[in-house]
Design an enzyme around this catalytic site. Structure first.
Site, PDB file in Angstrom:
ATOM      1  N   ASP A  56      43.998  39.934  42.072  1.00 33.41           N
ATOM      2  CA  ASP A  56      44.076  38.494  41.807  1.00 33.41           C
ATOM      3  C   ASP A  56      45.481  38.202  41.277  1.00 33.41           C
ATOM      4  OD1 ASP A  56      41.340  38.950  42.223  1.00 33.41           O
ATOM      5  OD2 ASP A  56      40.742  37.422  40.770  1.00 33.41           O
TER       6      ASP A  56
ATOM      7  N   LYS B 164      37.516  31.100  45.426  1.00 35.47           N
ATOM      8  CA  LYS B 164      36.994  31.564  44.136  1.00 35.47           C
ATOM      9  C   LYS B 164      37.328  30.552  43.045  1.00 35.47           C
ATOM     10  CE  LYS B 164      37.388  35.302  40.705  1.00 35.47           C
ATOM     11  NZ  LYS B 164      37.970  36.632  40.393  1.00 35.47           N
TER      12      LYS B 164
ATOM     13  N   LYS C 234      42.120  30.973  44.910  1.00 36.01           N
ATOM     14  CA  LYS C 234      41.376  30.929  43.652  1.00 36.01           C
ATOM     15  C   LYS C 234      41.916  29.788  42.798  1.00 36.01           C
ATOM     16  CE  LYS C 234      40.620  33.897  39.563  1.00 36.01           C
ATOM     17  NZ  LYS C 234      40.847  35.259  39.010  1.00 36.01           N
TER      18      LYS C 234
END
Length: 336
Positions: A168, A272, A236
């Site tokens: 991430d 996400k 995300k």
């Protein structure tokens, strides 16, 4: 600006097709060309987006559908601990919870992943073993992203070498807001390359936009497309360290982006939301939005995740309520 299709058909799983950078688009690799493309995207109707998100958030679902939704949400959780006081013991405990969220019920699904800092990846990987629960690591000077590129790449490689299945990364929001789009593109592309292992396999890359700092919904749409064009497997919302984090309107805009990207290119990208999603009721609102905006193909842990530390507990308590007809006390679930 017209697209040149990059891939021919739909994709079913993350492993089938790798996201393709924008070299096949009808643009040159420059800030000016990217600016023309990104600023040529349709503008976001702020009032319309917020009204639609609010309407979707009021949808009710049947009891049988709710039971399915609770289990699906559990299977989509990236169970997260990202604190300076994290210890190997805490990570092992979190891994145990991820594998068996409800020790009293073997039918309860495992979570999708455990998300930790790079120095805790090896501990998490060992604890999770062959369970199938992924190890996600935040990298690239999380959460600020304020570091030299060689440091960001070293951060990523360390996590991948330690066994991270997913990375991430955070984009440089200052560069994005200043309009240095090619710099962001190159940053994502280089981090994606750093995700590759010597055997040719690659950790999946989630691109954190930190939408709470992007100022406008138009910027959220542009950053979403930029993250996809540069090769992210997921986009995300947030680090969870900045407010507002994962709001429903922002997630709706990102879902529209992945839907439109697949229609244009044939490539499917995950989404996400992370930060601030704490209750089962909220999680179900997001799942309804996924189904209505992007479509049922995204109702799968391969394509939609919740970044959360406390959401799982409420999902478990609501699940028990549906099974027993009563709410359990707070001691029913472990405190993360």
């Amino acid at each position: 600006m017209p697209f040149q299709p990059m891939l021919g058909g739909m994709v079913a799983t993350q492993s089938d097709v790798e996201p393709t950078p924008f070299r096949d688009l009808d643009v040159t690799r420059s800030d000016s060309s990217l600016r023309r493309f990104l600023h040529g995207l349709p503008g976001v109707d702020q009032v319309g987006a917020e009204q639609r998100a609010a309407a979707l958030g009021t949808r009710s679902i049947k009891t049988s559908a709710k039971a399915f939704a609770l289990d699906l949400a559990i299977s989509m959780v990236d169970l997260t601990t990202l604190e300076g006081q994290d210890t190997p013991g805490k990570v092992r405990t979190l891994a145990a919870k991820a594998m068996r969220p409800d020790p009293s019920d073997a039918t309860c699904p495992a979570t999708a992943a455990v998300c930790v800092y790079p120095d805790m990846v090896a501990t998490a990987k060992e604890a999770l073993g062959s369970s199938g629960v992924k190890v996600a690591a935040v990298a690239t000077a999380f959460p600020s992203g304020r570091a030299a590129m060689d440091i960001k790449l070293a951060d990523t490689r360390d996590a991948v070498e330690a066994g991270a299945d997913e990375i991430d990364m955070v984009i440089d929001r200052g560069a994005f807001l200043a309009g240095r789009y090619l710099e962001i593109y190159e940053e994502i592309a280089q981090v994606r390359e750093a995700c590759r292992r010597e055997n040719g396999e690659s950790a999946h890359l989630k691109v954190i936009l930190e939408t709470g700092e992007l100022q406008t919904y138009d910027n959220v749409r542009r950053a979403s497309w930029l993250g996809m064009l540069a090769g992210g497997h997921f986009i995300k919302t947030s680090t969870g360290k900045v407010q507002p984090a994962a709001t429903l309107p922002v997630t709706l805009i990102m879902l529209e982006a992945v839907r439109d990207f697949r229609e244009a290119t044939g490539t499917m990208i995950g989404v996400k939301p992370a930060g601030g999603i704490r209750t089962a009721k909220d999680a179900i609102k997001f799942l309804v939005t996924v189904n209505e905006v992007a479509g049922p193909d995204w109702l799968d842990p391969d394509w939609f995740r919740f970044g959360a530390s406390t959401l799982l507990n409420d999902l478990l308590m609501q699940r028990m309520k549906m099974k027993t007809g009563r709410y359990s006390g707070p001691d029913y679930v472990t405190v993360d």
